[in-house]
Design an enzyme around this catalytic site. Structure first.
Site, short mmCIF file in Angstrom:
data_model
loop_
_atom_site.label_atom_id
_atom_site.label_comp_id
_atom_site.label_asym_id
_atom_site.label_seq_id
_atom_site.Cartn_x
_atom_site.Cartn_y
_atom_site.Cartn_z
N LYS A 169 -43.61 -1.86 29.88
CA LYS A 169 -44.13 -1.81 31.23
C LYS A 169 -43.48 -2.67 31.94
CE LYS A 169 -47.52 1.05 30.85
NZ LYS A 169 -47.28 2.65 31.47
N TYR A 212 -45.36 -2.37 23.92
CA TYR A 212 -46.26 -1.83 25.45
C TYR A 212 -45.72 -2.90 26.53
CZ TYR A 212 -49.83 0.05 28.41
OH TYR A 212 -50.53 0.73 29.48
P1 NAD Z 1 -54.93 8.41 28.58
O1 NAD Z 1 -54.71 8.07 27.21
O2 NAD Z 1 -56.25 8.61 28.78
O3 NAD Z 1 -53.87 9.19 29.18
C1 NAD Z 1 -52.44 9.17 28.78
C2 NAD Z 1 -51.91 10.48 29.30
O4 NAD Z 1 -50.64 10.66 28.78
C3 NAD Z 1 -52.71 11.66 28.19
O5 NAD Z 1 -53.06 12.72 29.09
C4 NAD Z 1 -51.71 11.98 27.31
O6 NAD Z 1 -51.83 13.44 26.77
C5 NAD Z 1 -50.58 11.69 27.92
N1 NAD Z 1 -49.18 11.85 27.09
C6 NAD Z 1 -49.22 11.17 26.09
N2 NAD Z 1 -47.76 11.17 25.38
C7 NAD Z 1 -47.40 12.17 26.16
C8 NAD Z 1 -45.90 12.68 26.31
N3 NAD Z 1 -45.12 12.62 25.45
N4 NAD Z 1 -45.43 13.66 27.33
C9 NAD Z 1 -46.35 13.77 28.52
N5 NAD Z 1 -47.57 13.26 28.53
C10 NAD Z 1 -48.04 12.46 27.46
O7 NAD Z 1 -54.57 6.70 29.10
P2 NAD Z 1 -54.67 6.15 30.66
O8 NAD Z 1 -55.58 4.98 30.62
O9 NAD Z 1 -55.10 7.33 31.51
O10 NAD Z 1 -53.17 5.76 30.99
C11 NAD Z 1 -52.55 6.34 31.85
C12 NAD Z 1 -51.37 5.21 32.33
O11 NAD Z 1 -52.02 4.15 32.72
C13 NAD Z 1 -50.41 4.97 30.93
O12 NAD Z 1 -49.22 4.97 31.54
C14 NAD Z 1 -51.21 3.51 30.65
O13 NAD Z 1 -50.13 2.73 29.92
C15 NAD Z 1 -51.43 3.05 31.98
N6 NAD Z 1 -52.45 1.99 31.88
C16 NAD Z 1 -53.55 2.17 31.53
C17 NAD Z 1 -54.64 0.98 31.74
C18 NAD Z 1 -55.97 1.16 31.08
O14 NAD Z 1 -56.72 0.08 31.05
N7 NAD Z 1 -56.42 2.40 30.67
C19 NAD Z 1 -54.11 -0.21 31.89
C20 NAD Z 1 -52.84 -0.34 32.34
C21 NAD Z 1 -51.93 0.51 32.31
#
Ligand code: NAD
Length: 255
Positions: free
Chosen positions: A168, A164
């Site tokens: 990133k 990851y």
């Molecule tokens: P989440 O798991 O709630 O959402 C991720 C979304 O991506 C989901 O709707 C899922 O269905 C979709 N997804 C998964 N595989 C896919 C594919 N092959 N094609 C299209 N869509 C797909 O997580 P989140 O926390 O809302 O994460 C959103 C973004 O933020 C991600 O890139 C994650 O890495 C990043 N992020 C999250 C956090 C955190 O603490 N939650 C921190 C840093 C970065």
């Protein structure tokens, strides 16, 4: 809900794609861009139920429009098909938010090549595929804003997240290069680096040991990340911001 007053709708008549928009940060972003008047593509990977609910929420706001479109954004054919569907429906693309992401966490020695590859394929290659497809449209328009979601893990590393954090960190390098390539055509490309945000992705984590590393001592909310994305994607004041990484992390990373 009544439509927002006109002056606040910076994206009225414009079109935004948000990948992985059926929940979490993607959902909050889709709602925030719709409130700016955008027609929003709520992308989802497989099941449409949650994406349809987001479309219904946007429709009820009576601001921008919305459609749910299926595409696994790690697959080139599905990405190209989604972009073509958007062009057929709305004829333009003004904003791309590369939000879809997954984790397959485990320590390096236990990490299987498929855990590595799945995360690279979606979190890094997916960003490349969507950006390449959409930038062709934006280049013709001579305008556009692209926002890539990276993570503090890509800046500072995190045990258990070699796949990851590599993906990133890759998104940050990609963002800077593409920002330089597209700048002369009026397209900005920025990254947002969330810290720990309360979504399904972090719901299994034990908060207590994490909170001591967060100066603001709490998880962030998806709407707080969406606020930064909205600024970069829609605010006139962000027109002179490109190639940057904006942290929304409660102070975890201070460069
Ligand atoms: P989440 O798991 O709630 O959402 C991720 C979304 O991506 C989901 O709707 C899922 O269905 C979709 N997804 C998964 N595989 C896919 C594919 N092959 N094609 C299209 N869509 C797909 O997580 P989140 O926390 O809302 O994460 C959103 C973004 O933020 C991600 O890139 C994650 O890495 C990043 N992020 C999250 C956090 C955190 O603490 N939650 C921190 C840093 C970065």
């Amino acid at each position: 809900m009544e439509a927002l007053p006109e002056p606040l709708q910076n994206l009225k008549g414009k079109v935004a794609i948000v990948t992985g928009a059926s929940r979490g940060i993607g959902r909050a972003t889709a709602l925030a861009l719709a409130a700016e008047g955008a027609n929003v593509v709520v992308n989802y990977a497989s099941s449409s139920t949650a994406a349809d609910a987001v479309v219904a929420e946007i429709t009820a706001m009576n601001a921008g429009g919305a459609i749910a479109l299926q595409a696994d954004v790690s697959k080139v054919d599905q990405v190209e098909a989604m972009v073509n569907q958007v062009l057929e429906k709305w004829g333009r693309i003004d904003v791309l938010v590369n939000n879809a992401g997954i984790t397959r966490d485990t320590l390096l020695l236990r990490m299987k090549p498929e855990d590595w590859q799945a995360v690279i394929d979606l979190n890094l290659t997916g960003v490349f595929l969507c950006t390449r497809a959409v930038s062709k449209v934006m280049l013709k328009q001579k305008s556009g804003r692209i926002v890539n979601i990276t993570s503090v893990a890509g800046q500072m590393g995190n045990p258990g997240q070699a796949n990851y954090s590599a993906a990133k960190a890759g998104v940050i390098g990609f963002t800077k290069t593409v920002a330089k390539e597209l700048a002369s055509r009026g397209i900005t490309v920025n990254a947002v680096a969330p810290g720990f945000i309360a979504t399904d992705m972090t719901s299994d984590l034990n908060a207590e040991p994490i909170l001591q590393f967060i100066p603001l001592a709490r998880y962030g909310q998806p709407e707080e990340v969406a606020g930064m994305i909205r600024f970069l994607a829609a605010d006139p004041a962000a027109a002179y911001v490109t190639g940057q990484v904006m942290n929304v992390d409660g102070g975890m990373v201070m460069a």
